[in-house]
Design an enzyme around this catalytic site. Structure first.
Site, PDB file in Angstrom:
ATOM      1  N   THR A  69       5.151   2.111   6.280  1.00 44.12           N
ATOM      2  CA  THR A  69       3.934   1.587   6.257  1.00 44.12           C
ATOM      3  C   THR A  69       3.145   2.781   7.350  1.00 44.12           C
ATOM      4  OG1 THR A  69       1.925   0.043   7.315  1.00 44.12           O
ATOM      5  CG2 THR A  69       4.453   0.018   8.048  1.00 44.12           C
ATOM      6  N   ILE A  70       1.824   3.072   7.014  1.00 43.70           N
ATOM      7  CA  ILE A  70       1.112   4.078   8.034  1.00 43.70           C
ATOM      8  C   ILE A  70       0.684   3.228   9.422  1.00 43.70           C
ATOM      9  CG2 ILE A  70      -0.013   5.531   6.136  1.00 43.70           C
ATOM     10  CD1 ILE A  70      -2.678   3.982   6.726  1.00 43.70           C
ATOM     11  N   ASP A  71       0.722   1.825   9.256  1.00 44.72           N
ATOM     12  CA  ASP A  71       0.398   1.119  10.423  1.00 44.72           C
ATOM     13  C   ASP A  71       1.440   0.982  11.449  1.00 44.72           C
ATOM     14  OD1 ASP A  71      -1.651   0.510   8.521  1.00 44.72           O
ATOM     15  OD2 ASP A  71      -0.885  -1.611   8.099  1.00 44.72           O
TER      16      ASP A  71
ATOM     17  N   GLN B 115      -6.336   7.897   5.126  1.00 48.65           N
ATOM     18  CA  GLN B 115      -5.185   7.973   5.931  1.00 48.65           C
ATOM     19  C   GLN B 115      -3.966   7.886   5.058  1.00 48.65           C
ATOM     20  OE1 GLN B 115      -6.714   5.780   9.584  1.00 48.65           O
ATOM     21  NE2 GLN B 115      -7.609   5.270   7.875  1.00 48.65           N
TER      22      GLN B 115
ATOM     23  N   GLY C 106       5.111  -7.175   4.008  1.00 56.59           N
ATOM     24  CA  GLY C 106       5.232  -8.171   2.620  1.00 56.59           C
ATOM     25  C   GLY C 106       6.104  -7.895   1.809  1.00 56.59           C
TER      26      GLY C 106
ATOM     27  N   GLY D 238       6.429  -2.508   3.310  1.00 52.99           N
ATOM     28  CA  GLY D 238       6.168  -2.913   4.625  1.00 52.99           C
ATOM     29  C   GLY D 238       6.446  -4.282   4.751  1.00 52.99           C
TER      30      GLY D 238
ATOM     31  N   GLY E  44       1.539  -7.909  -6.416  1.00 49.12           N
ATOM     32  CA  GLY E  44       2.704  -8.259  -7.416  1.00 49.12           C
ATOM     33  C   GLY E  44       3.820  -9.173  -6.767  1.00 49.12           C
TER      34      GLY E  44
ATOM     35  N   GLY F 112       0.928  -1.003  -0.052  1.00 53.27           N
ATOM     36  CA  GLY F 112       0.116  -0.059  -0.060  1.00 53.27           C
ATOM     37  C   GLY F 112       0.635   1.337  -0.069  1.00 53.27           C
TER      38      GLY F 112
HETATM   39  O1  F6P Z   1      -0.979  -1.682   5.388  1.00 53.51           O
HETATM   40  C1  F6P Z   1      -1.397  -0.290   5.109  1.00 53.51           C
HETATM   41  C2  F6P Z   1      -2.957  -0.538   4.939  1.00 53.51           C
HETATM   42  O2  F6P Z   1      -3.443   0.682   4.567  1.00 53.51           O
HETATM   43  C3  F6P Z   1      -3.730  -1.199   6.246  1.00 53.51           C
HETATM   44  O3  F6P Z   1      -3.887  -0.273   7.112  1.00 53.51           O
HETATM   45  C4  F6P Z   1      -5.174  -1.460   5.513  1.00 53.51           C
HETATM   46  O4  F6P Z   1      -5.563  -2.593   6.037  1.00 53.51           O
HETATM   47  C5  F6P Z   1      -4.652  -1.995   4.204  1.00 53.51           C
HETATM   48  O5  F6P Z   1      -3.335  -1.341   3.948  1.00 53.51           O
HETATM   49  C6  F6P Z   1      -5.408  -1.751   3.006  1.00 53.51           C
HETATM   50  O6  F6P Z   1      -5.376  -2.133   1.827  1.00 53.51           O
HETATM   51  P1  F6P Z   1      -5.891  -1.853   0.443  1.00 53.51           P
HETATM   52  O7  F6P Z   1      -5.029  -0.505  -0.171  1.00 53.51           O
HETATM   53  O8  F6P Z   1      -5.546  -3.128  -0.195  1.00 53.51           O
HETATM   54  O9  F6P Z   1      -7.368  -1.693   0.825  1.00 53.51           O
END
Ligand code: F6P
Length: 369
Positions: free
Chosen positions: A142-144, A290, A121, A119, A80, A13
């Site tokens: 990662t924003i997480d 976010q 992955g 991140g 990917g 992401g």
């Molecule tokens: O890992 C970042 C993140 O934004 C998570 O907080 C969220 O669960 C996930 O990616 C959302 O992924 P996608 O962009 O595939 O909906």
């Protein structure tokens, strides 16, 4: 390791600050006399595109003016993974290991090393490629904020600021209508965004995956506030939050090469709170907002520090490492260490103690207890 040409990619992401890292890697590598090439969309640019489409030469000119821009000029994907690449075989999507094609493409294009910005992955993938012979340095994105071995990932600060801003705005409408507003933040199975934004945005209840909640305690807190003349409440729930004994809520099916999407807890909470307290309740999923927009100044600086450190580590001959923020230093740590397990909010953290001391309900006790 004699480096002349490096590749850079962004995977998973997007997060505010990706372009700042790309700029930092490019400018610092150019200063060492290296050539820098960006791969589009993770590894897709090497697998499914012509070199003209899939590779972007990165120069002083191409990274000019991108420091404060959101997203990534290289593009990204979370479908990917070259070790589990989704391929359509007779109408069915199956996972195929195409990692050897990446190794071959690296040799063909003369890349001596890879800076992988991602991140858990993406860094795991980069580490597997490293074991197959590609020198790699990872940058924690990662924003997480859930990568181990680093105090912070870039993107987190901006996401917290966006969520805090939303909470500030929701206060006035919640108060005007005497409503309960439930806000769902991202974060996967960790509660960093919910906790930090919830405290900064004066939430009354904060629910995070690390602390399974009791819905009755949440409702008791809302009723108690009503009795105290506070006829509105703001509840922040991380997307991975769950009731004690319950399960995390998900959306859709898990797709090959990517993780199952989380979501739905705010809607469920809003229904439960309305039914149990009789209060008018609304929910809002902040979602990809976010991840959007330009990076905060803090994230810009972190991104520039991470990107330049990645190049310095490569120049020192490091490989298979991620740049980790261990204040006051940026250190190379083995990627395995960073991705071994998700960094969750420690229950004995000062931030949780802060929430408790402020009288915020964390889902296990009523604010009256
Ligand atoms: O890992 C970042 C993140 O934004 C998570 O907080 C969220 O669960 C996930 O990616 C959302 O992924 P996608 O962009 O595939 O909906």
């Amino acid at each position: 390791m004699n480096i002349r040409k490096i590749a850079v990619n962004t995977g998973g992401g997007d997060a505010p600050g990706l372009n700042a890292v790309i700029r930092a890697v490019t400018l610092s590598a150019l200063r060492l006399g290296w050539e820098v090439v960006g791969i589009r969309q993770g590894y897709v640019g090497l697998l499914n595109m012509t070199p003209e489409e899939g590779l972007i030469p990165l120069t002083r000119d191409s990274v000019r003016g991108i420091l404060n821009q959101g997203g990534t000029i290289l593009g990204t994907t979370n479908h990917g993974n070259p070790f589990e690449y989704p391929v359509n075989k007779n109408g069915e999507i199956v996972a195929v290991d195409r990692s050897d094609e990446i190794i071959e493409a690296f040799r063909r294009h003369g890349f001596d090393a890879l800076v992988a910005i991602g991140g858990d992955g993406s860094l795991e993938i980069a580490n597997r490629l490293c074991r197959k012979g590609i020198p790699v340095v990872g940058v924690p994105k990662t924003i997480d904020n859930d990568l181990s071995a680093t105090l912070l990932t870039f993107g987190f600060d901006t996401a917290v600021a966006t969520a805090t801003d939303a909470l500030d705005k929701l206060h006035s409408t919640a108060e005007s209508h005497s409503r309960v507003m439930v806000v769902e933040t991202m974060g996967r199975t960790t509660g960093w965004i919910a906790l930090h934004a919830g405290i900064s945005g004066s939430a009354d209840v904060i629910l995070i995956p690390e602390i399974p909640f009791n819905i009755e305690k949440v409702c008791e807190s809302i009723r108690k506030r009503d009795q105290m003349g506070r006829h509105y409440s703001i509840v922040v729930a991380a997307e991975g939050a769950m009731p004690a004994g319950g399960q995390v809520r998900t959306k859709g099916k898990k797709e090959i090469g990517s993780e199952i999407r989380l979501g739905g807890i705010a809607e469920w909470l809003a229904e439960e709170i309305a039914a149990r307290t009789g209060k008018e309740t609304r929910f809002l999923v902040l979602g990809h907002l976010q991840r959007g927009g330009g990076p905060s100044s803090f994230d810009r600086l972190m991104a520039l520090r991470f990107g330049t450190a990645a190049v310095r580590f490569l120049a020192e001959g490091q490989s298979g490492v991620m740049v980790a923020f261990q204040p006051p230093m940026l250190l190379p740590v083995p990627i395995e260490e960073a991705v071994a397990e998700r960094k969750r909010v420690p229950l004995d953290s000062d931030t949780i103690a802060t929430a408790n001391s402020l009288g915020i309900c964390m889902g296990t006790h009523c604010i009256c207890e």
